[in-house]
Design a protein around this motif. Structure first.
Motif, PDB file in Angstrom:
ATOM      1  N   LEU A  47      -2.441   9.947 -25.877  1.00  0.00           N
ATOM      2  CA  LEU A  47      -3.108   9.965 -24.805  1.00  0.00           C
ATOM      3  C   LEU A  47      -3.175   7.870 -24.564  1.00  0.00           C
ATOM      4  N   CYS A  48      -3.143   7.528 -25.729  1.00  0.00           N
ATOM      5  CA  CYS A  48      -3.038   6.081 -25.677  1.00  0.00           C
ATOM      6  C   CYS A  48      -1.910   5.236 -24.949  1.00  0.00           C
ATOM      7  N   ALA A  49      -0.689   6.781 -25.004  1.00  0.00           N
ATOM      8  CA  ALA A  49       0.341   6.661 -23.480  1.00  0.00           C
ATOM      9  C   ALA A  49      -0.216   6.259 -22.696  1.00  0.00           C
ATOM     10  N   LEU A  50      -0.855   7.675 -22.311  1.00  0.00           N
ATOM     11  CA  LEU A  50      -0.835   8.031 -20.858  1.00  0.00           C
ATOM     12  C   LEU A  50      -1.742   6.577 -20.293  1.00  0.00           C
ATOM     13  N   LEU A  51      -2.457   6.404 -21.330  1.00  0.00           N
ATOM     14  CA  LEU A  51      -3.973   5.706 -20.884  1.00  0.00           C
ATOM     15  C   LEU A  51      -2.742   4.293 -20.297  1.00  0.00           C
ATOM     16  N   TRP A  52      -2.172   3.207 -21.444  1.00  0.00           N
ATOM     17  CA  TRP A  52      -1.495   2.166 -21.161  1.00  0.00           C
ATOM     18  C   TRP A  52      -0.765   2.760 -20.128  1.00  0.00           C
ATOM     19  N   SER A  53      -0.128   3.451 -19.566  1.00  0.00           N
ATOM     20  CA  SER A  53       1.177   3.646 -18.487  1.00  0.00           C
ATOM     21  C   SER A  53       0.254   3.684 -17.385  1.00  0.00           C
ATOM     22  N   VAL A  54      -0.888   4.272 -17.267  1.00  0.00           N
ATOM     23  CA  VAL A  54      -1.727   4.639 -15.868  1.00  0.00           C
ATOM     24  C   VAL A  54      -2.705   2.942 -16.077  1.00  0.00           C
ATOM     25  N   PHE A  55      -3.092   2.642 -16.587  1.00  0.00           N
ATOM     26  CA  PHE A  55      -3.881   1.448 -16.742  1.00  0.00           C
ATOM     27  C   PHE A  55      -2.885  -0.098 -16.253  1.00  0.00           C
ATOM     28  N   SER A  56      -1.898   0.168 -17.312  1.00  0.00           N
ATOM     29  CA  SER A  56      -0.649  -1.338 -16.421  1.00  0.00           C
ATOM     30  C   SER A  56       0.199  -1.698 -15.446  1.00  0.00           C
ATOM     31  N   GLN A  57       0.397  -0.146 -14.864  1.00  0.00           N
ATOM     32  CA  GLN A  57       0.093  -0.238 -13.715  1.00  0.00           C
ATOM     33  C   GLN A  57      -0.756   0.217 -12.132  1.00  0.00           C
ATOM     34  N   GLY A  58      -1.584  -0.177 -12.599  1.00  0.00           N
ATOM     35  CA  GLY A  58      -3.369   0.038 -12.191  1.00  0.00           C
ATOM     36  C   GLY A  58      -3.815  -1.136 -11.836  1.00  0.00           C
ATOM     37  N   TYR A  59      -4.541  -1.942 -13.379  1.00  0.00           N
ATOM     38  CA  TYR A  59      -5.078  -2.740 -13.021  1.00  0.00           C
ATOM     39  C   TYR A  59      -5.049  -3.597 -11.864  1.00  0.00           C
ATOM     40  N   SER A  60      -3.667  -3.974 -11.127  1.00  0.00           N
ATOM     41  CA  SER A  60      -3.583  -5.469 -10.531  1.00  0.00           C
ATOM     42  C   SER A  60      -3.823  -4.268  -9.103  1.00  0.00           C
ATOM     43  N   ALA A  61      -3.620  -2.808  -8.486  1.00  0.00           N
ATOM     44  CA  ALA A  61      -4.384  -2.176  -7.797  1.00  0.00           C
ATOM     45  C   ALA A  61      -6.035  -3.119  -7.634  1.00  0.00           C
ATOM     46  N   PHE A  62      -6.725  -4.173  -7.799  1.00  0.00           N
ATOM     47  CA  PHE A  62      -7.948  -4.522  -7.962  1.00  0.00           C
ATOM     48  C   PHE A  62      -8.145  -5.767  -7.531  1.00  0.00           C
ATOM     49  N   TRP A  63      -6.698  -6.547  -7.402  1.00  0.00           N
ATOM     50  CA  TRP A  63      -6.836  -7.651  -6.717  1.00  0.00           C
ATOM     51  C   TRP A  63      -5.454  -7.531  -5.682  1.00  0.00           C
ATOM     52  N   GLN A  64      -5.632  -8.668  -5.008  1.00  0.00           N
ATOM     53  CA  GLN A  64      -5.430  -8.021  -3.697  1.00  0.00           C
ATOM     54  C   GLN A  64      -4.812  -9.333  -3.005  1.00  0.00           C
ATOM     55  N   THR A  65      -3.585 -10.036  -2.906  1.00  0.00           N
ATOM     56  CA  THR A  65      -2.972 -11.148  -2.075  1.00  0.00           C
ATOM     57  C   THR A  65      -4.020 -11.557  -1.106  1.00  0.00           C
ATOM     58  N   THR A  66      -4.418 -13.477  -0.944  1.00  0.00           N
ATOM     59  CA  THR A  66      -4.685 -13.297   0.480  1.00  0.00           C
ATOM     60  C   THR A  66      -4.456 -15.080   0.414  1.00  0.00           C
ATOM     61  N   ILE A  67      -4.674 -14.545   1.929  1.00  0.00           N
ATOM     62  CA  ILE A  67      -5.076 -15.579   2.579  1.00  0.00           C
ATOM     63  C   ILE A  67      -5.523 -16.148   3.280  1.00  0.00           C
ATOM     64  N   ASP A  68      -5.901 -18.138   3.197  1.00  0.00           N
ATOM     65  CA  ASP A  68      -6.803 -17.764   3.533  1.00  0.00           C
ATOM     66  C   ASP A  68      -6.180 -19.030   5.483  1.00  0.00           C
ATOM     67  N   LEU A  69      -6.588 -19.129   6.630  1.00  0.00           N
ATOM     68  CA  LEU A  69      -5.942 -19.672   7.418  1.00  0.00           C
ATOM     69  C   LEU A  69      -6.621 -19.902   8.141  1.00  0.00           C
ATOM     70  N   ALA A  70      -6.226 -21.246   8.669  1.00  0.00           N
ATOM     71  CA  ALA A  70      -7.443 -21.931   9.949  1.00  0.00           C
ATOM     72  C   ALA A  70      -6.651 -21.305  11.613  1.00  0.00           C
ATOM     73  N   VAL A  71      -7.314 -19.967  12.124  1.00  0.00           N
ATOM     74  CA  VAL A  71      -6.321 -19.361  12.839  1.00  0.00           C
ATOM     75  C   VAL A  71      -6.810 -19.386  14.490  1.00  0.00           C
ATOM     76  N   ARG A  72      -6.327 -20.610  15.061  1.00  0.00           N
ATOM     77  CA  ARG A  72      -6.555 -20.599  16.832  1.00  0.00           C
ATOM     78  C   ARG A  72      -7.290 -19.839  17.585  1.00  0.00           C
ATOM     79  N   ILE A  73      -7.875 -19.124  18.379  1.00  0.00           N
ATOM     80  CA  ILE A  73      -8.125 -17.989  19.393  1.00  0.00           C
ATOM     81  C   ILE A  73      -7.219 -18.680  20.675  1.00  0.00           C
ATOM     82  N   ASP A  74      -6.288 -18.322  20.535  1.00  0.00           N
ATOM     83  CA  ASP A  74      -5.780 -19.216  21.769  1.00  0.00           C
ATOM     84  C   ASP A  74      -6.286 -18.032  23.295  1.00  0.00           C
ATOM     85  N   GLU A  75      -6.811 -18.544  23.989  1.00  0.00           N
ATOM     86  CA  GLU A  75      -7.391 -18.088  25.140  1.00  0.00           C
ATOM     87  C   GLU A  75      -5.397 -17.748  26.320  1.00  0.00           C
ATOM     88  N   MET A  76      -4.131 -17.863  25.847  1.00  0.00           N
ATOM     89  CA  MET A  76      -3.102 -18.347  26.365  1.00  0.00           C
ATOM     90  C   MET A  76      -2.919 -16.909  25.838  1.00  0.00           C
TER      91      MET A  76
END
Length: 438
Positions: A47-76
């Motif tokens: 049971l611990c091996a199962l939970l470890w394999s799932v949580f060790s690979q899945g906890y990172s899914a709750f975090w997402q790499t994000t980029i704060d970017l100043a985007v100019r909404i260019d009319e052209m």
């Protein structure tokens, strides 16, 4: 003399034999306890091996790499042919990813004439910005010509590299992230523009071919609709059937046949119920495929035997003296059942219902047969709309080839396990809170 000597020796040997027998029994008892401890230890280990394999690979899914970017909404860029920018057809077809690519090039100092660099920039962020920016501009066309700071999701490979899931020490030809992109990641991270944020999209997005924009929104809503249908249908039908069989029906071959069939249905493989739902609800009644309504009806058929068996056991647990006292005071048989027996059996009924719902929530096979494995991007508004379920979404993500779907799969398993744990713990707490010992 000789007889006396033999008799004394026999009497002296009897305590010795008893001592040997006691030692053997005590040794056997110790061995049995060790076997039990060993069995529990093996179960806990796996049971611990199962939970470890799932949580060790899945906890990172709750975090997402994000980029704060100043985007100019260019009319052209939005209206290169200089048509009316308020025209919805123009706003829908605009090349919004180009706005993000231009903003990144300006932020990182990349020459826009360098095709290789611009190609790497196009693979740096998620293509989901197309929908994100389009929705912003269509909701407020006045944003055209302005510069807006927007949180942009990183592409799946960049997200994996930023989380340390890709070995960046191997040669560039053997990984999906280039050296140029690694340098950009470090620069943005040092400037505080690139970071990991809580992945709200995991619970809000629908199906997508891009891992970073894939979520459990459709599956969560579909599972909610199905559990609601199962609860509304299986609880009253199961309780009514149990009350009739236990309190009103006379013992006969017919009732014995019903009891045997109910017990057999509880052991029938779930895929058989999927075949039944496909034949009856979809082919015969013509209900829509992939709908939560059909899934709820199929799971109701599967859950009914469990609820009936649990309810009958709870009714039998009520002492006969309760029934005799109620009837002795002039209550009718119906009053005896609904005013005295049923309230006392309610904790057991509630526990059985929750366990049945938890069982139904984790089922996959019957839902695959009724088409709930479809690609559904929009969150269903009603039970008649196409939807999926949590276990089906896990099944679909597990079949994807991209690496980033591995953590999404494990993350979805964690969410499903949490729901099942909450339901089972609730059943245990309610049983201990309201259970009466006679």
């Amino acid at each position: 003399m000789t007889d006396t000597t033999f008799t004394s020796a026999g009497q002296a040997a009897q305590p010795v034999r008893r001592d040997i027998g006691l030692k053997r029994r005590y040794a056997a008892e110790r061995r049995f306890r060790l076997y039990g401890i060993a069995a529990i230890s093996v179960g806990v280990f796996f049971l611990c091996a199962l939970l470890w394999s799932v949580f060790s690979q899945g906890y990172s899914a709750f975090w997402q790499t994000t980029i704060d970017l100043a985007v100019r909404i260019d009319e052209m860029v939005i209206d290169p042919k200089k048509q009316r920018t308020t025209d919805p057809n123009v706003l829908i077809t605009a090349n919004y990813p180009q706005l993000v690519r231009n903003a990144l090039a300006e932020r990182l100092g990349v020459d826009k004439n360098d095709r290789m660099a611009m190609r790497d920039l196009g693979r740096f962020y998620s293509d989901g910005v197309r929908v994100q920016l389009r929705q912003m501009v269509m909701n407020n066309p006045d944003l055209i010509g302005t510069t807006q700071t927007i949180p942009v999701l990183a592409a799946a490979n960049i997200d994996s590299a930023f989380k340390g899931q890709i070995d960046l020490s191997v040669p560039e030809a053997n990984r999906k992230v280039s050296d140029r992109q690694i340098a950009w990641m470090k620069k943005l991270k040092d400037e505080g523009a690139m970071y990991q944020a809580f992945n709200k999209g995991l619970f809000g997005f629908g199906a997508s071919s891009r891992p970073e924009t894939s979520g459990l929104g459709v599956a969560l809503v579909g599972s909610f609709y199905m559990m609601l249908i199962v609860l509304v249908l299986s609880l009253p039908i199961g309780v009514a059937a149990s009350i009739y069989l236990e309190e009103f029906a006379r013992k006969s071959r017919f009732t014995d046949l019903i009891e045997v069939n109910i017990n057999n249905l509880a052991a029938v493989p779930s895929i058989v119920f999927g075949l039944l739902g496909l034949a009856v609800f979809i082919n015969f009644f013509g209900l829509p495929r992939s709908a939560s309504l059909v899934g709820g009806l199929v799971l109701t058929l599967m859950t009914l035997p469990t609820i009936i068996i649990a309810t009958r056991a709870a009714l039998r647990a009520v002492p006969p003296s309760i029934r005799a006292a109620a009837l002795g005071l002039g209550a009718s048989r119906t009053q005896m059942v609904f005013h005295h027996v049923l309230p006392l059996a309610a904790p057991g009924i509630l526990t059985g219902t929750i366990i049945g719902l938890a069982h139904a929530l984790g089922e996959t096979a019957p839902l695959l047969l009724i088409g709930m494995v479809a690609f559904v991007a929009d969150i269903p508004a009603t039970p008649m709309d196409p939807a999926t379920a949590l276990p089906v979404q896990i099944y679909m993500w597990a079949n994807e080839a991209e690496r980033a779907f591995v953590e999404r799969t494990s993350g979805a398993i964690i969410v499903l396990l949490l729901f099942l744990a909450v339901m089972n713990i609730s059943a245990i707490i309610l049983r201990r809170r309201f259970e009466r010992r006679w």
